[in-house]
Scaffold this motif. Structure first.
Motif, short mmCIF file in Angstrom:
data_model
loop_
_atom_site.label_atom_id
_atom_site.label_comp_id
_atom_site.label_asym_id
_atom_site.label_seq_id
_atom_site.Cartn_x
_atom_site.Cartn_y
_atom_site.Cartn_z
N ASP A 93 0.84 -1.19 0.00
CA ASP A 93 0.00 0.00 0.00
C ASP A 93 0.87 1.24 0.00
N TRP A 151 -7.67 8.05 2.92
CA TRP A 151 -7.62 8.38 1.50
C TRP A 151 -9.00 8.71 0.95
N ALA A 203 -14.10 3.83 -3.53
CA ALA A 203 -13.01 2.86 -3.52
C ALA A 203 -12.89 2.16 -4.87
N LEU A 208 -11.27 4.59 -7.44
CA LEU A 208 -9.83 4.73 -7.18
C LEU A 208 -9.09 3.44 -7.52
N TYR A 209 -9.74 2.30 -7.31
CA TYR A 209 -9.14 1.02 -7.68
C TYR A 209 -8.84 0.97 -9.17
N ARG A 228 -5.76 3.13 -9.82
CA ARG A 228 -4.56 2.52 -9.24
C ARG A 228 -4.18 1.25 -9.99
N LEU A 246 -1.84 6.05 -2.85
CA LEU A 246 -3.06 5.32 -2.52
C LEU A 246 -2.74 3.89 -2.08
N THR A 254 -5.97 -3.83 -2.35
CA THR A 254 -6.55 -3.35 -1.11
C THR A 254 -7.83 -2.57 -1.37
N LEU A 255 -7.80 -1.69 -2.37
CA LEU A 255 -8.98 -0.90 -2.72
C LEU A 255 -10.11 -1.81 -3.20
N ASP A 256 -9.76 -2.80 -4.02
CA ASP A 256 -10.76 -3.73 -4.54
C ASP A 256 -11.39 -4.54 -3.41
#
Length: 359
Positions: free
Chosen positions: A93, A168, A224, A227-228, A231, A255, A260-262
């Motif tokens: 991360d 974030w 999220a 942003l995923y 990223r 980020l 992690t976002l997923d």
């Protein structure tokens, strides 16, 4: 016979003052979040690129031993970079908006503190609105919008209080809340008044409150997910030897990893899906009491069901080979788009028994 309560105009005006005050504090929180991103150190970025480079180097050094008539033939395996599905790429991360520095972290903490203050002011405004009319404070679009943004911020702060690294979300959340309140106080504002007869029911507390809570959580999942996608594209570009621009390196590197976002988006969407199902069922029961039928293919009912189908498809896609990662993320964003249209589009542009346009 139940007599309609009178509206307390002084409390209603106090509610408006509190909401406007919260907007002023949210603006300060927005500026503090900007400072967190701008002044946070960039010295700790580059971890994604380093991690992917180490993976490629390790893959390039893998050898295959072939036993052969008393000898060993050592073959170098060719370097192959494949596009990984979400969750399979071992990438750390990012250090966060602050970049891991004391100065950046200070601005971040100030931003969170201001967000807490703004949340308290807005929540007080919502409560005052409820007291002024002695009913649930979500009888029209203005009240729904102010309550929705209050709950969204409350869920975000609850994640922070639980020790989750979700700061974030702060900047996009505060930005969205300001837009939401700006629209609510200008285009959607409605004077404090009593409910129309169809809404004067205890189901208003049950059905609409769960809809607001579901929407707030689904919003965080949508942020999220979006942003995923950014990223993940960034990580894929690095994995394939590309060189992202300076802005991408500065922002996206900080980020959390795409995986992690997923994972965060999936967990919040999956957790709230049963409650959204209950929301639709509660609405059907209320419709039976108010209109004498449980389902009448009203526009609001149809789009609520379409939203449910969208998130059901997303959850199914997450469990289906070949649809994980980006494809599932697109479905989630479409489903959230259906939720937004269900609120704004149906209420404003579609003739419906649920429409609050002009109220």
């Amino acid at each position: 016979m139940i007599l309609a309560a009178e509206t307390n105009e002084s409390l209603a005006q106090m509610s408006n003052t509190l909401v406007y005050s919260s907007m002023a504090v949210y603006t300060l929180a927005f500026l503090a979040h900007i400072a967190e991103w701008v002044f946070g150190s960039r010295s700790k970025v580059g971890r994604t690129a380093a991690a992917l480079t180490q993976q490629d180097t390790a893959a390039a050094k893998v050898t295959v031993q072939v036993k052969k008539a008393g000898g060993t033939a050592v073959l170098e395996r060719p370097k192959v970079v494949t596009r990984s599905a979400a969750g399979t790429r071992d990438v750390p991360d990012g250090p966060g908006a602050a970049g891991g520095t004391v100065k950046g972290d200070l601005y971040g903490r100030i931003a969170v503190s201001l967000t807490v203050l703004a949340f308290a002011l807005e929540a007080a405004g919502v409560v005052m609105r409820a007291i002024s009319v002695q009913r649930a404070p979500w009888g029209n679009m203005y009240e729904f919008s102010t309550t929705f943004s209050t709950v969204a911020v409350g869920v975000y702060l609850a994640f922070l209080l639980a020790g989750k690294n979700v700061r974030w979300i702060g900047l996009p959340l505060v930005t969205t809340v300001l837009l939401d309140l700006g629209v609510a106080t200008t285009l959607l504002y409605t004077e404090s008044d009593q409910l129309v007869p169809a809404l004067d029911s205890y189901w208003l507390w049950i059905h609409v409150s769960t809809a607001i809570f579901c929407g707030a959580v689904l919003y965080l999942g949508a942020v999220a997910t979006l942003l995923y996608l950014f990223r993940d594209s960034y990580e894929n570009k690095l994995a394939n030897g590309g060189q992202p621009g300076a802005f991408a390196r500065s922002v996206l590197e900080r980020l959390p990893a795409a995986a992690t976002l997923d994972k965060f988006a999936y967990r919040v969407n999956a957790a709230i899906f049963p409650l959204w199902t209950f929301t639709i069922i509660a609405g059907a029961i209320w419709a039976g009491d108010a209109w004498g039928r449980y389902w009448g293919w009203d526009a609001k009912e149809v789009w609520s069901f379409i939203t449910w189908v969208g998130y059901a498809a997303y959850l199914h896609a997450r469990a289906t080979a070949g649809w994980k990662g980006r494809k599932a993320a697109y479905i989630a964003l479409i489903a959230f788009g259906c939720f937004l249209f269900n609120y704004y589009g149906v209420n404003i542009f579609v003739s419906s028994k649920h429409s609050y346009a002009g109220v």
